[in-house]
Write an enzyme that holds these catalytic residues in place. Structure first.
Site, PDB file in Angstrom:
ATOM      1  N   HIS A 163       0.825  -1.217   0.000  1.00 23.37           N
ATOM      2  CA  HIS A 163       0.000   0.000   0.000  1.00 23.37           C
ATOM      3  C   HIS A 163       0.857   1.264   0.000  1.00 23.37           C
ATOM      4  CE1 HIS A 163      -3.640  -2.264   0.489  1.00 23.37           C
ATOM      5  NE2 HIS A 163      -3.243  -2.793   1.631  1.00 23.37           N
ATOM      6  N   ASP A 199      -2.460 -10.555  -2.558  1.00 21.56           N
ATOM      7  CA  ASP A 199      -3.040 -10.169  -1.262  1.00 21.56           C
ATOM      8  C   ASP A 199      -4.540  -9.886  -1.453  1.00 21.56           C
ATOM      9  OD1 ASP A 199      -1.898  -8.789   1.554  1.00 21.56           O
ATOM     10  OD2 ASP A 199      -3.793  -7.930   0.831  1.00 21.56           O
ATOM     11  N   ASP A 288      -4.257 -13.024   3.264  1.00 24.29           N
ATOM     12  CA  ASP A 288      -5.510 -12.633   3.908  1.00 24.29           C
ATOM     13  C   ASP A 288      -6.709 -12.984   3.026  1.00 24.29           C
ATOM     14  OD1 ASP A 288      -4.672  -9.041   3.670  1.00 24.29           O
ATOM     15  OD2 ASP A 288      -4.336 -10.706   2.292  1.00 24.29           O
TER      16      ASP A 288
HETATM   17  N1  LIG Z   1      -6.708  -0.760   8.275  1.00 27.30           N
HETATM   18  C1  LIG Z   1      -7.572  -1.392   7.359  1.00 27.30           C
HETATM   19  C2  LIG Z   1      -6.974  -2.559   6.619  1.00 27.30           C
HETATM   20  C3  LIG Z   1      -5.667  -2.237   5.966  1.00 27.30           C
HETATM   21  C4  LIG Z   1      -5.284  -3.311   4.945  1.00 27.30           C
HETATM   22  C5  LIG Z   1      -4.215  -4.227   5.455  1.00 27.30           C
HETATM   23  C6  LIG Z   1      -3.777  -5.242   4.438  1.00 27.30           C
HETATM   24  O1  LIG Z   1      -3.758  -6.427   4.676  1.00 27.30           O
HETATM   25  N2  LIG Z   1      -3.417  -4.845   3.215  1.00 27.30           N
HETATM   26  O2  LIG Z   1      -2.986  -5.776   2.313  1.00 27.30           O
HETATM   27 ZN   LIG Z   2      -4.119  -7.383   2.760  1.00 28.19          ZN
END
Ligand SMILES: NCCCCCC(=O)NO
Ligand SMILES: [Zn+2]
Length: 347
Positions: A163, A199, A288
């Site tokens: 991200h 992901d 995830d």
């Molecule tokens: N705080 C909200 C979720 C952030 C995404 C985390 C994640 O696993 N990104 O791949």
């Molecule tokens: Zn994720």
């Protein structure tokens, strides 16, 4: 398979995060990497090495000097505001959205954090820079190992990276390890590199970094951003721009996506990678997508991760796997190492 790991990842341990409006214990925690390391030990997948530190110049191939300067100094600035801050995590408070200016850095630290972040859910802590930098060391070292002839490498790093953009953090990410690995391979002589992000969440940072380029193909399979993080990028109509038009492929998938549907999307991605004919592959390996993940709504089971690794192996490319998300800590090690084992035993 060679694994790059640095125990300094544990320096990044958020006290809490703001999740759906509440302060909750952090999902992204050191125990995640510990669980994967333990499973790697049980499965004997290959050597686990500590990387050399890479110069900041390597990070500047992806991240702006101003952002890196901010990240490196953020904690000391935060603590300098008030001694009590040493016992709290730092969070951004104001963001330069539409009609606001982002060309002048405010003096107010929490406002300045907003200039370099996209959400309020990513705590910055005393050890964040150290952990993120050693994760980037792992990524660049792994890329170099592939260029030296290793067939595959695993970057067991946290915090995750997909991200993070050239000059912003968010989604638990600070330095974009997948982008750093891909760029190092190009700097080291590769002509073209493909990045596939498996992901559950769209890799908005990685997409934004390579969006105008045709030497990196970015493909992401992820939960539809209309109702999942990062919400504001990851739609199917984002195909790249300028020289990069046609080198960005987003495959958003609905809540409840089955393993069968997910694997069919993976097949589409692999066919596109084949037609791009890259010299190497970088995999943003988030698990995830697991049915038991607390943050997510896909339904993959542990055995499905073996199939993912196997399918990626058939691309027959030097491959760097970069650890991203996955918060069902009990099954995390098995799910991640299943991908690696599926890859290793396929050919
Ligand atoms: N705080 C909200 C979720 C952030 C995404 C985390 C994640 O696993 N990104 O791949
Ligand atoms: Zn994720």
């Amino acid at each position: 398979m060679l694994t790059f790991y640095n125990e300094q990842h544990a320096q990044h341990r958020g006290r809490y995060e703001i999740f759906r409006g509440e302060m909750v214990p952090c999902f992204e925690k050191p125990e995640r990497a510990d669980a994967v390391l333990a499973e790697l030990g049980r499965r004997g997948l290959g050597r686990i090495v500590t990387p050399h530190g890479v110069p900041l110049m390597s990070l500047e191939r992806i991240h702006t000097p101003r952002y890196l300067h901010f990240l490196r100094n953020a904690w000391s600035e935060w603590v300098a505001l008030a001694p009590a801050n040493a016992g709290k995590d730092a969070f951004p408070a104001v963001w330069p959205v539409r009609t606001l200016r982002d060309d002048i850095e405010p003096d107010n630290f929490c406002a300045k954090m907003g200039l370099y972040s996209i959400d309020s859910g990513t705590p910055l802590t005393a050890g964040t820079w150290t952990a993120a930098k050693t994760g980037a060391d792992c990524a660049v070292n792994a890329a170099h190992a592939l260029r030296l002839g290793e067939r595959a490498a695993f970057v067991l790093s946290r915090p995750p990276g997909h991200h993070a953009g050239a000059d912003f953090f968010g989604g638990y990410c600070f330095l974009n390890n997948a982008a750093l690995a891909a760029q190092h391979m190009l700097d080291d002589g590769a002509r073209k590199v493909a990045i596939i992000d498996i992901d559950y969440h769209h890799g908005n940072g990685t997409q934004s970094i390579f969006y105008n380029r045709d030497d990196v193909l970015f493909i992401s399979l992820h939960a539809d951003p209309r109702n999942e993080y990062p919400f504001y990028l990851g739609h199917a109509d984002e195909r790249g721009e300028g020289a990069g038009l046609g080198y960005n492929l987003n495959i958003p998938l609905p809540a409840g996506t089955s393993a069968k549907a997910w694997l069919a999307a993976l097949e589409t991605a692999c066919i596109r990678i084949g037609s791009f004919a890259p010299d190497a592959l970088v995999v943003s390996l988030g698990v995830d997508t697991f049915a038991g993940d607390p943050l997510s709504r896909f339904t993959l089971q542990s055995a499905d991760y073996l199939k993912i690794g196997e399918r990626l192996a058939w691309l027959n490319l030097p491959t760097a796997f970069i650890f991203e998300g996955g918060y069902a800590v009990k099954e995390l090690g098995v799910n991640v190492v299943n991908v690696l084992e599926g890859y290793e035993t396929a050919l």
